[in-house]
Design a protein around this motif. Structure first.
Motif: not given
Length: 204
Positions: A174-175, A113, A109-110, A177-180
């Motif tokens: 992670e998704t 993004q 994800p990071h 936290r990153l709003r994915l």
């Protein structure tokens, strides 16, 4: 990269199946990151991808039997993003039409993004342990699994299952936290339902 759609997630989550369905339905190009792992390994040097080259130097027991799942998770090259730049290089060489759907566990994800023009062009599929086990069992081939080439296939399979569960939970955190977008995939969800969920996230 506006023409690229990304499907990441844990092992055995249905990424390949859903990506193939979308590609067939919409006439898109399919880019499976698993298919280019060998090519990407050859395109790296030990300085560029030290974990990958250390892994390549190990025998089967060193890879899958002798190390703890925690160590396997932290040192697995693709889980650390090694070679991700080569995925981007490959995609940039492709024409903008037709659109491309990219799938694979290497899509962290990071790393994805910053490439998104909008969050709805990516989704991560997060399998429950039960769904993953069912999917892996269904993939069994007459030649057996690669862990059969270790001295202790049962232990190797347990190690991999534990490692992959931890990786999936890392993706979940992670998704969030990153709003994915992410979808939990469980045994009650049909392939059609999952395909529709992903299509909805993509706005298709």
């Amino acid at each position: 990269m506006r023409h690229v759609y990304w499907i990441g997630g844990g092992s055995g989550a249905g990424k390949s199946t859903i990506a193939r369905r979308l590609a067939d339905r919409h006439g898109w190009r399919l880019y499976a990151t698993d298919d280019v792992m060998g090519d990407h390994a050859r395109r790296t040097t030990p300085e560029q991808a030290p974990l990958l080259h250390a892994f390549m130097a190990m025998d089967m027991d060193e890879r899958w039997v002798d190390r703890s799942p925690e160590t396997m998770l932290e040192t697995f090259h693709w889980f650390r993003g090694e070679g991700f730049g080569l995925i981007v290089e490959d995609l940039l060489r492709m024409p903008p039409q037709p659109r491309v759907v990219v799938e694979g566990f290497r899509l962290l994800p990071h790393l994805v993004q910053p490439l998104l023009t909008e969050p709805g062009h990516a989704v991560w599929l997060l399998p429950t342990p039960e769904f993953r086990q069912s999917a892996i069992t269904g993939r069994a081939t007459p030649g057996g699994r690669f862990t059969d080439r270790t001295s202790d296939p049962e232990r190797a399979n347990r190690n991999i299952a534990a490692r992959d569960h931890m990786f999936t939970e890392r993706l979940r955190e992670e998704t969030a936290r990153l709003r994915l977008p992410a979808v939990t995939v469980n045994p009650t969800m049909s392939e059609d339902e999952l395909a529709e969920r992903v299509s909805g996230i993509f706005g298709l």
